[in-house]
Scaffold this motif. Structure first.
Motif, PDB file in Angstrom:
ATOM      1  N   LEU A  54      82.706  12.201  62.490  1.00  0.00           N
ATOM      2  CA  LEU A  54      81.987  11.576  63.595  1.00  0.00           C
ATOM      3  C   LEU A  54      80.606  11.207  63.079  1.00  0.00           C
ATOM      4  O   LEU A  54      79.925  12.037  62.468  1.00  0.00           O
ATOM      5  N   GLU A  55      80.196   9.977  63.332  1.00  0.00           N
ATOM      6  CA  GLU A  55      78.947   9.497  62.731  1.00  0.00           C
ATOM      7  C   GLU A  55      78.108   8.749  63.756  1.00  0.00           C
ATOM      8  O   GLU A  55      78.644   8.081  64.654  1.00  0.00           O
ATOM      9  N   LEU A  56      76.804   8.858  63.622  1.00  0.00           N
ATOM     10  CA  LEU A  56      75.879   8.121  64.471  1.00  0.00           C
ATOM     11  C   LEU A  56      74.898   7.376  63.585  1.00  0.00           C
ATOM     12  O   LEU A  56      74.195   7.978  62.777  1.00  0.00           O
ATOM     13  N   LYS A  57      74.873   6.045  63.746  1.00  0.00           N
ATOM     14  CA  LYS A  57      73.942   5.217  62.993  1.00  0.00           C
ATOM     15  C   LYS A  57      72.864   4.674  63.920  1.00  0.00           C
ATOM     16  O   LYS A  57      73.119   4.391  65.090  1.00  0.00           O
ATOM     17  N   THR A  58      71.667   4.535  63.389  1.00  0.00           N
ATOM     18  CA  THR A  58      70.582   3.872  64.106  1.00  0.00           C
ATOM     19  C   THR A  58      70.130   2.682  63.262  1.00  0.00           C
ATOM     20  O   THR A  58      69.965   2.804  62.050  1.00  0.00           O
ATOM     21  N   THR A  59      69.958   1.547  63.908  1.00  0.00           N
ATOM     22  CA  THR A  59      69.545   0.345  63.201  1.00  0.00           C
ATOM     23  C   THR A  59      68.654  -0.474  64.116  1.00  0.00           C
ATOM     24  O   THR A  59      68.354  -0.051  65.245  1.00  0.00           O
ATOM     25  N   GLY A  72      70.108   4.109  59.366  1.00  0.00           N
ATOM     26  CA  GLY A  72      70.076   5.526  59.030  1.00  0.00           C
ATOM     27  C   GLY A  72      71.248   6.201  59.728  1.00  0.00           C
ATOM     28  O   GLY A  72      71.670   5.757  60.797  1.00  0.00           O
ATOM     29  N   SER A  73      71.798   7.252  59.134  1.00  0.00           N
ATOM     30  CA  SER A  73      73.008   7.847  59.704  1.00  0.00           C
ATOM     31  C   SER A  73      72.992   9.366  59.622  1.00  0.00           C
ATOM     32  O   SER A  73      72.345   9.961  58.754  1.00  0.00           O
ATOM     33  N   PHE A  74      73.732   9.966  60.547  1.00  0.00           N
ATOM     34  CA  PHE A  74      73.985  11.419  60.551  1.00  0.00           C
ATOM     35  C   PHE A  74      75.455  11.611  60.873  1.00  0.00           C
ATOM     36  O   PHE A  74      75.985  10.981  61.795  1.00  0.00           O
TER      37      PHE A  74
END
Length: 211
Positions: A47-52, A202-204
């Protein structure tokens, strides 16, 4: 500038593949095949969350990835991401506030450097496609229907190389933090260009599997 960034990132990815191969002990450097007796294939999901940033608006893009880890170092999988929050901007035609929706996904190829270390490096590249939908609603009339409504949509191709730092929590769970560059091409939108849709992220991530 965008093409230079993409070229440099792909060069770094190829170099990382070579470094990953060098991590193997010399006694294990014989030729291996995907289905051969010496091959090791493990499954994983994440499961991943990206911010752009798109059109000066911060965009959250949650996603899922999954696939196989081959011989501890190489990843073959799929990844999919979509816009989660409202993205609004002033469009070109018509000159009013627009709203963007969409996402992308595709094949993921990657290399893991020193996977047995608690902290290690993962270098993925996503090759795929996506879609964007832009709508504009000025106001509603007495019947609740939108007036001066404008819509457009387009498919596009995407290449997204990246790099992550991964932390082994257990043999079946690890977390990752990283950055990537989303290179979008061949879109045909009036109110948004390929450059607008491209950008750094950026990702987590939370990763589960038999590592």
């Amino acid at each position: 500038m965008k093409r230079t960034t993409l070229t440099l990132t792909l060069i770094i990815f190829i170099a990382m593949l070579g470094i990953a191969q060098e991590q193997e002990p010399k006694k294990n450097r014989e030729i291996k095949t995907m289905l051969g007796g010496n091959s090791k294939a493990r499954g994983f999901g994440a499961l991943e969350l990206k911010t752009t940033e798109i059109k000066d608006d911060i965009v959250l893009m949650p996603g899922v990835t999954g696939g196989m880890i081959l011989n501890n170092h190489f990843v073959l999988g799929m990844g999919f991401y979509g816009i989660a929050n409202e993205v609004d901007f002033v469009g070109v035609q018509p000159v009013t506030k627009q709203f963007l929706y969409g996402g992308y996904g595709g094949l993921v190829l990657g290399a893991i450097i020193a996977p047995r270390e608690i902290v290690h490096i993962y270098v993925p590249v996503l090759l795929g496609a996506g879609g964007a939908y832009i709508t504009e609603n000025d106001y509603r009339n007495d019947n609740g229907r939108y007036i001066n409504e404008f819509d457009e949509s387009s498919a596009f191709a995407v290449i997204e190389p990246g790099i992550e730092i991964e932390l082994n929590i257990t043999k079946f769970f690890k977390i990752g933090m990283g950055a990537s560059y989303r290179y979008v091409t061949n879109s045909s939108l009036v109110n948004m260009t390929d450059d607008d849709l491209s950008g750094y992220s950026g990702s987590f991530s939370l990763k589960f599997g038999n590592f």
